[in-house]
Design a protein around this motif. Structure first.
Motif, PDB file in Angstrom:
ATOM      1  N   GLY A 258       0.817  -1.370  -0.083  1.00 20.34           N
ATOM      2  CA  GLY A 258      -0.053  -0.049   0.016  1.00 20.34           C
ATOM      3  C   GLY A 258       0.936   1.181  -0.130  1.00 20.34           C
ATOM      4  N   ILE A 259       0.249   2.368   0.125  1.00 13.50           N
ATOM      5  CA  ILE A 259       0.897   3.612  -0.068  1.00 13.50           C
ATOM      6  C   ILE A 259       1.398   3.886   1.135  1.00 13.50           C
ATOM      7  CG2 ILE A 259       0.634   6.202  -0.459  1.00 13.50           C
ATOM      8  CD1 ILE A 259      -1.609   5.521  -2.461  1.00 13.50           C
ATOM      9  N   GLY A 260       2.507   4.520   1.325  1.00 14.76           N
ATOM     10  CA  GLY A 260       3.373   5.065   2.287  1.00 14.76           C
ATOM     11  C   GLY A 260       4.256   3.953   3.084  1.00 14.76           C
ATOM     12  N   GLN A 261       4.321   3.044   2.473  1.00  8.93           N
ATOM     13  CA  GLN A 261       5.233   1.915   2.904  1.00  8.93           C
ATOM     14  C   GLN A 261       6.763   2.210   2.430  1.00  8.93           C
ATOM     15  OE1 GLN A 261       3.165  -1.791   1.426  1.00  8.93           O
ATOM     16  NE2 GLN A 261       3.536  -2.528   3.619  1.00  8.93           N
ATOM     17  N   LEU A 262       7.652   2.042   3.301  1.00  6.90           N
ATOM     18  CA  LEU A 262       9.039   2.117   3.022  1.00  6.90           C
ATOM     19  C   LEU A 262       9.761   0.795   2.493  1.00  6.90           C
ATOM     20  CD1 LEU A 262      11.311   4.161   3.192  1.00  6.90           C
ATOM     21  CD2 LEU A 262      11.963   3.346   5.283  1.00  6.90           C
ATOM     22  N   VAL A 263      10.416   1.064   1.392  1.00  9.96           N
ATOM     23  CA  VAL A 263      10.683  -0.281   0.961  1.00  9.96           C
ATOM     24  C   VAL A 263      12.366  -0.223   0.622  1.00  9.96           C
ATOM     25  CG1 VAL A 263       8.626  -0.602  -0.263  1.00  9.96           C
ATOM     26  CG2 VAL A 263      10.438   0.445  -1.570  1.00  9.96           C
ATOM     27  N   ILE A 264      12.925  -1.308   0.278  1.00 12.38           N
ATOM     28  CA  ILE A 264      14.377  -1.364  -0.213  1.00 12.38           C
ATOM     29  C   ILE A 264      14.301  -1.681  -1.662  1.00 12.38           C
ATOM     30  CG2 ILE A 264      16.617  -2.542   0.099  1.00 12.38           C
ATOM     31  CD1 ILE A 264      16.055  -3.096   3.001  1.00 12.38           C
ATOM     32  N   ILE A 265      14.843  -0.986  -2.619  1.00 10.57           N
ATOM     33  CA  ILE A 265      14.935  -1.067  -4.026  1.00 10.57           C
ATOM     34  C   ILE A 265      16.045  -2.000  -4.370  1.00 10.57           C
ATOM     35  CG2 ILE A 265      14.925  -0.050  -6.227  1.00 10.57           C
ATOM     36  CD1 ILE A 265      13.778   2.188  -4.869  1.00 10.57           C
ATOM     37  N   MET A 277      16.608   3.133  -0.929  1.00  9.47           N
ATOM     38  CA  MET A 277      15.480   3.129  -0.313  1.00  9.47           C
ATOM     39  C   MET A 277      14.277   3.829  -0.982  1.00  9.47           C
ATOM     40  SD  MET A 277      16.234   1.429   2.385  1.00  9.47           S
ATOM     41  CE  MET A 277      14.957   1.719   3.342  1.00  9.47           C
ATOM     42  N   GLY A 278      13.191   3.709  -0.928  1.00  8.63           N
ATOM     43  CA  GLY A 278      12.083   4.350  -1.621  1.00  8.63           C
ATOM     44  C   GLY A 278      10.968   4.353  -0.893  1.00  8.63           C
ATOM     45  N   ARG A 279      10.026   5.078  -1.139  1.00 14.23           N
ATOM     46  CA  ARG A 279       8.657   5.141  -0.437  1.00 14.23           C
ATOM     47  C   ARG A 279       7.561   5.016  -1.572  1.00 14.23           C
ATOM     48  NH1 ARG A 279       7.325   4.984   5.018  1.00 14.23           N
ATOM     49  NH2 ARG A 279       9.138   6.414   5.552  1.00 14.23           N
ATOM     50  N   ILE A 280       6.566   4.062  -1.098  1.00  9.46           N
ATOM     51  CA  ILE A 280       5.558   3.775  -2.261  1.00  9.46           C
ATOM     52  C   ILE A 280       4.641   4.963  -2.407  1.00  9.46           C
ATOM     53  CG2 ILE A 280       3.527   2.256  -2.873  1.00  9.46           C
ATOM     54  CD1 ILE A 280       5.129  -0.131  -1.654  1.00  9.46           C
ATOM     55  N   ILE A 281       4.299   5.764  -3.536  1.00  7.06           N
ATOM     56  CA  ILE A 281       3.591   6.845  -3.255  1.00  7.06           C
ATOM     57  C   ILE A 281       2.207   6.452  -4.384  1.00  7.06           C
ATOM     58  CG2 ILE A 281       5.158   8.465  -2.992  1.00  7.06           C
ATOM     59  CD1 ILE A 281       5.492   9.142  -6.081  1.00  7.06           C
ATOM     60  N   ASP A 317       1.203   0.673  11.194  1.00  7.13           N
ATOM     61  CA  ASP A 317      -0.377   0.303  11.504  1.00  7.13           C
ATOM     62  C   ASP A 317      -1.011  -0.200  10.238  1.00  7.13           C
ATOM     63  OD1 ASP A 317      -2.812   0.297  12.324  1.00  7.13           O
ATOM     64  OD2 ASP A 317      -2.851   2.324  13.129  1.00  7.13           O
ATOM     65  N   ASN A 318      -1.331  -1.557  10.031  1.00  8.27           N
ATOM     66  CA  ASN A 318      -2.033  -2.183   9.049  1.00  8.27           C
ATOM     67  C   ASN A 318      -3.465  -1.365   8.546  1.00  8.27           C
ATOM     68  OD1 ASN A 318      -0.127  -3.909   8.558  1.00  8.27           O
ATOM     69  ND2 ASN A 318      -1.099  -5.463  10.060  1.00  8.27           N
ATOM     70  N   THR A 319      -3.927  -0.653   9.794  1.00 10.51           N
ATOM     71  CA  THR A 319      -5.204   0.011   9.485  1.00 10.51           C
ATOM     72  C   THR A 319      -5.263   1.250   8.619  1.00 10.51           C
ATOM     73  OG1 THR A 319      -6.270  -1.049  11.718  1.00 10.51           O
ATOM     74  CG2 THR A 319      -7.141   0.973  10.353  1.00 10.51           C
ATOM     75  N   GLU A 320      -3.943   1.947   9.058  1.00  6.06           N
ATOM     76  CA  GLU A 320      -3.895   3.093   8.272  1.00  6.06           C
ATOM     77  C   GLU A 320      -3.228   2.636   6.762  1.00  6.06           C
ATOM     78  OE1 GLU A 320      -0.938   5.091  10.103  1.00  6.06           O
ATOM     79  OE2 GLU A 320      -1.963   5.753  12.059  1.00  6.06           O
ATOM     80  N   LEU A 321      -2.663   1.637   6.640  1.00  6.47           N
ATOM     81  CA  LEU A 321      -2.196   1.047   5.241  1.00  6.47           C
ATOM     82  C   LEU A 321      -3.448   0.639   4.451  1.00  6.47           C
ATOM     83  CD1 LEU A 321      -0.260   0.167   3.142  1.00  6.47           C
ATOM     84  CD2 LEU A 321       0.006  -2.140   4.421  1.00  6.47           C
ATOM     85  N   GLN A 322      -4.251  -0.025   4.904  1.00  8.43           N
ATOM     86  CA  GLN A 322      -5.579  -0.462   4.166  1.00  8.43           C
ATOM     87  C   GLN A 322      -6.297   0.836   3.781  1.00  8.43           C
ATOM     88  OE1 GLN A 322      -7.450  -3.090   6.639  1.00  8.43           O
ATOM     89  NE2 GLN A 322      -5.979  -4.766   6.454  1.00  8.43           N
ATOM     90  N   ASP A 323      -6.436   1.810   4.621  1.00 10.15           N
ATOM     91  CA  ASP A 323      -7.096   3.057   4.339  1.00 10.15           C
ATOM     92  C   ASP A 323      -6.582   3.905   3.322  1.00 10.15           C
ATOM     93  OD1 ASP A 323      -8.043   3.746   8.033  1.00 10.15           O
ATOM     94  OD2 ASP A 323      -9.154   2.004   6.502  1.00 10.15           O
ATOM     95  N   ALA A 324      -5.212   4.036   3.331  1.00  9.99           N
ATOM     96  CA  ALA A 324      -4.446   4.641   2.495  1.00  9.99           C
ATOM     97  C   ALA A 324      -4.703   4.022   0.907  1.00  9.99           C
ATOM     98  CB  ALA A 324      -2.788   4.814   2.697  1.00  9.99           C
ATOM     99  N   THR A 325      -4.220   2.757   1.020  1.00 12.12           N
ATOM    100  CA  THR A 325      -4.419   2.115  -0.225  1.00 12.12           C
ATOM    101  C   THR A 325      -6.174   2.155  -0.775  1.00 12.12           C
ATOM    102  OG1 THR A 325      -2.746   0.499   0.687  1.00 12.12           O
ATOM    103  CG2 THR A 325      -4.146  -0.148  -1.328  1.00 12.12           C
ATOM    104  N   ALA A 326      -7.149   1.844   0.043  1.00 11.38           N
ATOM    105  CA  ALA A 326      -8.427   2.254  -0.437  1.00 11.38           C
ATOM    106  C   ALA A 326      -8.776   3.274  -1.170  1.00 11.38           C
ATOM    107  CB  ALA A 326      -9.397   1.745   0.703  1.00 11.38           C
ATOM    108  N   ASP A 327      -8.077   4.513  -0.268  1.00 11.02           N
ATOM    109  CA  ASP A 327      -8.348   5.896  -0.912  1.00 11.02           C
ATOM    110  C   ASP A 327      -7.472   6.004  -2.124  1.00 11.02           C
ATOM    111  OD1 ASP A 327      -7.886   7.427   2.360  1.00 11.02           O
ATOM    112  OD2 ASP A 327      -9.816   6.282   1.204  1.00 11.02           O
ATOM    113  N   SER A 328      -6.514   5.450  -2.451  1.00  5.50           N
ATOM    114  CA  SER A 328      -5.825   5.317  -3.716  1.00  5.50           C
ATOM    115  C   SER A 328      -6.542   4.808  -4.833  1.00  5.50           C
ATOM    116  CB  SER A 328      -4.448   4.854  -3.782  1.00  5.50           C
ATOM    117  OG  SER A 328      -3.649   4.581  -4.769  1.00  5.50           O
ATOM    118  N   HIS A 329      -7.222   3.647  -4.468  1.00  2.00           N
ATOM    119  CA  HIS A 329      -7.978   2.811  -5.594  1.00  2.00           C
ATOM    120  C   HIS A 329      -9.193   3.650  -6.006  1.00  2.00           C
ATOM    121  CE1 HIS A 329      -6.029  -1.368  -4.334  1.00  2.00           C
ATOM    122  NE2 HIS A 329      -5.338  -0.769  -5.003  1.00  2.00           N
ATOM    123  N   GLN A 330      -9.848   4.346  -4.748  1.00  6.44           N
ATOM    124  CA  GLN A 330     -11.006   5.198  -5.260  1.00  6.44           C
ATOM    125  C   GLN A 330     -10.787   6.431  -6.223  1.00  6.44           C
ATOM    126  OE1 GLN A 330     -12.916   6.146  -1.556  1.00  6.44           O
ATOM    127  NE2 GLN A 330     -13.564   4.245  -1.165  1.00  6.44           N
TER     128      GLN A 330
END
Length: 331
Positions: A258-265, A277-281, A317-330
């Motif tokens: 989901g959006i906001g996650q920090l990842v290693i590229i 490093m990168g952040r999913i936008i 927080d998985n709840t924040e992750l799911q909410d951010a991803t859902a808003d992105s899909h909408q």
């Protein structure tokens, strides 16, 4: 794994939808007592029938690619869609591919090719960067042709005519591979091959004596080229048969993305103790809703990567992750 793309499952004539890639280098000698030059092979593969077409390109320039494309269209008819590799999956440290990378990343090259194809009514689709598995069909064909052909030919230069003949025979070998049974009749032992869609039946090679056991210094020029073909056939056939022995795989639930996650590229060119490093936008779900490509924000800007090229760090927080991803899909 996702579903097959539409071009793979839509019934069409051979090479109407085509994947294209390059491999090499190979070495040719234009004429006796002339210096050896590098050459490359353009490989075209039908997305529907898996038929393969090989063309020799004497250098990595836009003009030579367009000439190879013209020869391909003249023999196989004009295609409607082409799917080239993005090219950024290659490691820059490999000196043999430096010129290829420059060509693929040249905006002028893309403009010229796109204009030429647009005039012919051909649509040009690119894969996401660093996603060679998105073109798995032609990557598999490249491996089949490149791995063993380069081992057989090596760095021994041959003439362009000899190389063209060898590539045509290698193309025939690849197009003769069995795909599926022709029918359920127990007496029918003929498999369906890519050649059936090209010539209506399986390809038959002209009879040649087995030259594998003879020393190379006893072979004339033609026999030496046929020896190379026989060596390629022996190597490739063994690999192809091993690939047909599939193994089951244990599947696990997909990791939430989901959006906001920090990842290693994943970057093979990073020096020791350095992590990219990168952040999913932004996420890009496929037709089945599964996310396979993401847009990342890095210190040097934004870029797209497949999820196989990133390593997700734990999210708070998985709840924040799911909410951010859902808003992105909408949105």
């Amino acid at each position: 794994m996702g579903d097959l793309p539409t071009a793979r499952v839509t019934v069409s004539r051979p090479f109407l939808r085509t994947g294209v890639d390059y491999f090499g280098p190979i070495y040719v000698r234009p004429a006796p007592r002339r210096p050896v030059v590098k050459a490359y092979v353009a490989i075209f593969i039908c997305m529907c029938t898996k038929a393969v077409h090989l063309e020799l390109a004497t250098d990595l320039s836009t003009d030579k690619f367009l000439q190879a494309l013209r020869r391909f269209v003249s023999r196989r008819d004009r295609c409607a869609e082409m799917f080239p590799d993005n090219g950024t999956n290659f490691v820059e440290a490999l000196n043999k591919l430096q010129d290829f990378l420059k060509l693929l990343r040249n905006s002028k090259h893309h403009d010229i090719v796109s204009k030429e194809l647009a005039e012919e009514g051909i649509q040009w689709y690119f894969n996401p960067p660093s996603a060679p598995h998105f073109g798995g069909l032609w990557e598999a064909a490249v491996r089949s042709a490149k791995t063993h052909l380069l081992k057989v030919v090596g760095e021994n230069p041959v003439s362009p005519e000899d190389m063209t003949t060898l590539l045509a025979q290698v193309e025939a070998c690849l197009n003769s591979r069995p795909l599926t049974p022709m029918s359920d009749d127990p007496n029918d032992l003929q498999p369906l091959t890519p050649a059936h869609s090209l010539v209506g039946e399986s390809l038959q090679a002209l009879p040649e004596p087995n030259l594998e056991d003879l020393p190379t210094n006893r072979l004339n020029h033609w026999q030496l080229m046929q020896r190379k073909l026989q060596d390629f056939w022996r190597r490739w056939r063994r690999e192809f048969l091993c690939q047909q022995q599939g193994r089951a795989k244990r599947w696990k639930p997909a990791v939430p993305i989901g959006i906001g996650q920090l990842v290693i590229i994943q970057d093979d060119n990073q020096p020791p103790m350095r992590w990219k490093m990168g952040r999913i936008i932004q996420v890009h779900p496929g037709g089945d809703g599964t996310i396979r490509v993401v847009t990342l924000k890095t210190v040097s800007g934004t870029l797209m990567r497949p999820v196989e090229k990133i390593c997700i760090l734990p999210f708070a927080d998985n709840t924040e992750l799911q909410d951010a991803t859902a808003d992105s899909h909408q949105s």
